[in-house]
Design a protein around this motif. Structure first.
Motif, PDB file in Angstrom:
ATOM      1  N   HIS A  84       0.839  -1.203   0.000  1.00 30.94           N
ATOM      2  CA  HIS A  84       0.000   0.000   0.000  1.00 30.94           C
ATOM      3  C   HIS A  84       0.874   1.254   0.000  1.00 30.94           C
ATOM      4  CE1 HIS A  84      -3.029   2.926   1.133  1.00 30.94           C
ATOM      5  NE2 HIS A  84      -2.265   3.255   2.157  1.00 30.94           N
ATOM      6  N   HIS A  85       1.888   1.287   0.872  1.00 25.59           N
ATOM      7  CA  HIS A  85       2.762   2.460   0.945  1.00 25.59           C
ATOM      8  C   HIS A  85       3.550   2.648  -0.354  1.00 25.59           C
ATOM      9  CE1 HIS A  85       1.703   3.464   4.964  1.00 25.59           C
ATOM     10  NE2 HIS A  85       2.253   2.399   5.516  1.00 25.59           N
ATOM     11  N   ARG A  86       4.004   1.558  -0.956  1.00 25.49           N
ATOM     12  CA  ARG A  86       4.703   1.666  -2.246  1.00 25.49           C
ATOM     13  C   ARG A  86       3.763   2.234  -3.312  1.00 25.49           C
ATOM     14  NH1 ARG A  86       7.377  -2.953  -0.502  1.00 25.49           N
ATOM     15  NH2 ARG A  86       5.813  -4.350  -1.361  1.00 25.49           N
ATOM     16  N   SER A  87       2.540   1.775  -3.307  1.00 22.92           N
ATOM     17  CA  SER A  87       1.551   2.252  -4.270  1.00 22.92           C
ATOM     18  C   SER A  87       1.278   3.744  -4.089  1.00 22.92           C
ATOM     19  CB  SER A  87       0.256   1.450  -4.104  1.00 22.92           C
ATOM     20  OG  SER A  87      -0.756   1.943  -4.923  1.00 22.92           O
ATOM     21  N   VAL A  88       1.167   4.180  -2.842  1.00 28.17           N
ATOM     22  CA  VAL A  88       0.940   5.602  -2.554  1.00 28.17           C
ATOM     23  C   VAL A  88       2.126   6.424  -3.064  1.00 28.17           C
ATOM     24  CG1 VAL A  88       0.785   7.292  -0.664  1.00 28.17           C
ATOM     25  CG2 VAL A  88      -0.628   5.234  -0.629  1.00 28.17           C
ATOM     26  N   ARG A  89       3.348   5.934  -2.817  1.00 25.27           N
ATOM     27  CA  ARG A  89       4.539   6.653  -3.293  1.00 25.27           C
ATOM     28  C   ARG A  89       4.569   6.709  -4.813  1.00 25.27           C
ATOM     29  NH1 ARG A  89       7.053   3.994   0.890  1.00 25.27           N
ATOM     30  NH2 ARG A  89       7.852   2.383  -0.479  1.00 25.27           N
ATOM     31  N   ARG A  90       4.241   5.593  -5.473  1.00 23.58           N
ATOM     32  CA  ARG A  90       4.233   5.587  -6.945  1.00 23.58           C
ATOM     33  C   ARG A  90       3.218   6.586  -7.491  1.00 23.58           C
ATOM     34  NH1 ARG A  90       4.834  -0.090  -6.413  1.00 23.58           N
ATOM     35  NH2 ARG A  90       2.583  -0.334  -6.647  1.00 23.58           N
ATOM     36  N   ARG A  91       2.027   6.618  -6.891  1.00 23.70           N
ATOM     37  CA  ARG A  91       1.001   7.571  -7.346  1.00 23.70           C
ATOM     38  C   ARG A  91       1.473   9.006  -7.137  1.00 23.70           C
ATOM     39  NH1 ARG A  91      -2.796   3.922  -5.348  1.00 23.70           N
ATOM     40  NH2 ARG A  91      -2.858   4.992  -3.348  1.00 23.70           N
ATOM     41  N   ALA A  92       2.098   9.274  -5.995  1.00 22.08           N
ATOM     42  CA  ALA A  92       2.589  10.631  -5.717  1.00 22.08           C
ATOM     43  C   ALA A  92       3.678  11.013  -6.714  1.00 22.08           C
ATOM     44  CB  ALA A  92       3.111  10.730  -4.285  1.00 22.08           C
ATOM     45  N   ASP A  93       4.587  10.085  -7.009  1.00 24.38           N
ATOM     46  CA  ASP A  93       5.646  10.352  -7.990  1.00 24.38           C
ATOM     47  C   ASP A  93       5.056  10.605  -9.373  1.00 24.38           C
ATOM     48  OD1 ASP A  93       7.473   9.975  -5.964  1.00 24.38           O
ATOM     49  OD2 ASP A  93       8.115   7.973  -6.638  1.00 24.38           O
ATOM     50  N   LEU A  94       4.078   9.797  -9.747  1.00 28.74           N
ATOM     51  CA  LEU A  94       3.430   9.983 -11.043  1.00 28.74           C
ATOM     52  C   LEU A  94       2.717  11.327 -11.107  1.00 28.74           C
ATOM     53  CD1 LEU A  94       2.527   8.983 -13.817  1.00 28.74           C
ATOM     54  CD2 LEU A  94       0.618   7.812 -12.682  1.00 28.74           C
ATOM     55  N   ALA A  95       2.022  11.681 -10.042  1.00 32.05           N
ATOM     56  CA  ALA A  95       1.322  12.971 -10.012  1.00 32.05           C
ATOM     57  C   ALA A  95       2.314  14.120 -10.144  1.00 32.05           C
ATOM     58  CB  ALA A  95       0.513  13.102  -8.727  1.00 32.05           C
ATOM     59  N   ALA A  96       3.468  14.012  -9.485  1.00 33.31           N
ATOM     60  CA  ALA A  96       4.487  15.060  -9.585  1.00 33.31           C
ATOM     61  C   ALA A  96       5.013  15.169 -11.014  1.00 33.31           C
ATOM     62  CB  ALA A  96       5.630  14.781  -8.606  1.00 33.31           C
ATOM     63  N   ARG A  97       5.281  14.030 -11.647  1.00 35.34           N
ATOM     64  CA  ARG A  97       5.755  14.058 -13.037  1.00 35.34           C
ATOM     65  C   ARG A  97       4.712  14.658 -13.965  1.00 35.34           C
ATOM     66  NH1 ARG A  97       7.511   8.769 -11.969  1.00 35.34           N
ATOM     67  NH2 ARG A  97       5.917   7.916 -13.345  1.00 35.34           N
ATOM     68  N   LEU A  98       3.447  14.294 -13.749  1.00 35.04           N
ATOM     69  CA  LEU A  98       2.388  14.852 -14.586  1.00 35.04           C
ATOM     70  C   LEU A  98       2.259  16.361 -14.387  1.00 35.04           C
ATOM     71  CD1 LEU A  98      -0.378  12.120 -14.320  1.00 35.04           C
ATOM     72  CD2 LEU A  98       0.941  12.748 -16.347  1.00 35.04           C
ATOM     73  N   ARG A  99       2.372  16.810 -13.133  1.00 31.44           N
ATOM     74  CA  ARG A  99       2.313  18.260 -12.876  1.00 31.44           C
ATOM     75  C   ARG A  99       3.427  18.988 -13.615  1.00 31.44           C
ATOM     76  NH1 ARG A  99       0.468  16.644  -7.873  1.00 31.44           N
ATOM     77  NH2 ARG A  99       2.532  16.511  -6.964  1.00 31.44           N
ATOM     78  N   GLU A 101       5.000  17.974 -16.373  1.00 30.14           N
ATOM     79  CA  GLU A 101       4.713  17.957 -17.811  1.00 30.14           C
ATOM     80  C   GLU A 101       3.607  18.945 -18.164  1.00 30.14           C
ATOM     81  OE1 GLU A 101       3.946  14.070 -19.383  1.00 30.14           O
ATOM     82  OE2 GLU A 101       5.686  13.220 -18.344  1.00 30.14           O
ATOM     83  N   LEU A 102       2.577  18.980 -17.342  1.00 25.28           N
ATOM     84  CA  LEU A 102       1.461  19.877 -17.637  1.00 25.28           C
ATOM     85  C   LEU A 102       1.838  21.343 -17.448  1.00 25.28           C
ATOM     86  CD1 LEU A 102      -1.513  17.863 -16.127  1.00 25.28           C
ATOM     87  CD2 LEU A 102      -0.917  18.169 -18.539  1.00 25.28           C
ATOM     88  N   ALA A 103       2.762  21.616 -16.539  1.00 21.80           N
ATOM     89  CA  ALA A 103       3.206  22.998 -16.345  1.00 21.80           C
ATOM     90  C   ALA A 103       3.896  23.515 -17.597  1.00 21.80           C
ATOM     91  CB  ALA A 103       4.131  23.098 -15.141  1.00 21.80           C
ATOM     92  N   ALA A 104       4.545  22.618 -18.326  1.00 22.55           N
ATOM     93  CA  ALA A 104       5.262  23.015 -19.535  1.00 22.55           C
ATOM     94  C   ALA A 104       4.367  22.977 -20.782  1.00 22.55           C
ATOM     95  CB  ALA A 104       6.467  22.101 -19.747  1.00 22.55           C
ATOM     96  N   ALA A 105       3.190  22.422 -20.656  1.00 24.79           N
ATOM     97  CA  ALA A 105       2.303  22.305 -21.817  1.00 24.79           C
ATOM     98  C   ALA A 105       1.719  23.664 -22.183  1.00 24.79           C
ATOM     99  CB  ALA A 105       1.181  21.319 -21.530  1.00 24.79           C
TER     100      ALA A 105
END
Length: 177
Positions: A84-99, A101-105
């Motif tokens: 569960h904790h690994r999954s939460v970290r992966r989602r947070a990392d993905l959200a940060a990467r998406l933010r 990418e979207l900031a540069a869009a």
């Protein structure tokens, strides 16, 4: 509240997996929930951890040592919690990467004359979305039907009516002229 007492198999039929699981569940549910609540940031996450723990227990009911069933469940709960904790970290990392990418869009809004913009804004949101899907996204009527979850004929009718209302709105005199 540490309990060292084993969870015995039910007296009626020690080989009945369902009865053994129910006994295990009744004996250990609250302890596992408390364990998970202390380690999760949200109660619903703790409930998921406990549910997943008992799912593993059900699938492996024949592998659970009768004299150490409670401890075995705590071990499973620890593994589920780590996942569960690994999954939460992966989602947070993905959200940060998406933010990032979207900031540069770049979003390029089409330049529209004032009178056309006013007419467009006077339409209902449903009409504006139909016209955007066709004009900006380049969807054909059959593709529009898929997006709207309706028949192609219904999509064509809706589009025709939206275009007609847009044409009427364009003919309306502006108060600012």
């Amino acid at each position: 509240m540490a309990r060292a007492a084993p969870v015995p198999p039910p007296e009626d039929d020690p080989h009945d997996a369902t009865a053994r699981f129910e006994t295990l569940y009744r004996a250990c549910y609250q302890d596992l929930l408390t364990f998970a609540l202390r380690r999760c940031d949200r109660p619903e996450a703790a409930a998921d951890v406990v549910a997943d723990t008992f799912l593993v227990a059900w699938r492996r009911i024949d592998e659970i040592p009768a004299e150490r069933a409670r401890l075995w469940l705590f071990g499973v709960a620890r593994n589920v919690l780590a996942n569960h904790h690994r999954s939460v970290r992966r989602r947070a990392d993905l959200a940060a990467r998406l933010r990032q990418e979207l900031a540069a869009a770049e979003v390029v809004q089409p330049e529209v004359p004032d009178d056309i913009g006013r007419a467009f804004r006077s339409l209902s949101e449903a009409d504006r979305e139909l016209l955007r899907l066709v004009a900006w996204e380049g969807l054909a009527a059959d593709e529009l039907a898929v997006v709207l979850d309706c028949s192609t004929n219904a999509a064509r009718i809706r589009l025709h009516r939206a275009r007609r209302r847009f044409a009427v709105a364009l003919r309306q005199p502006s108060l600012t002229r």
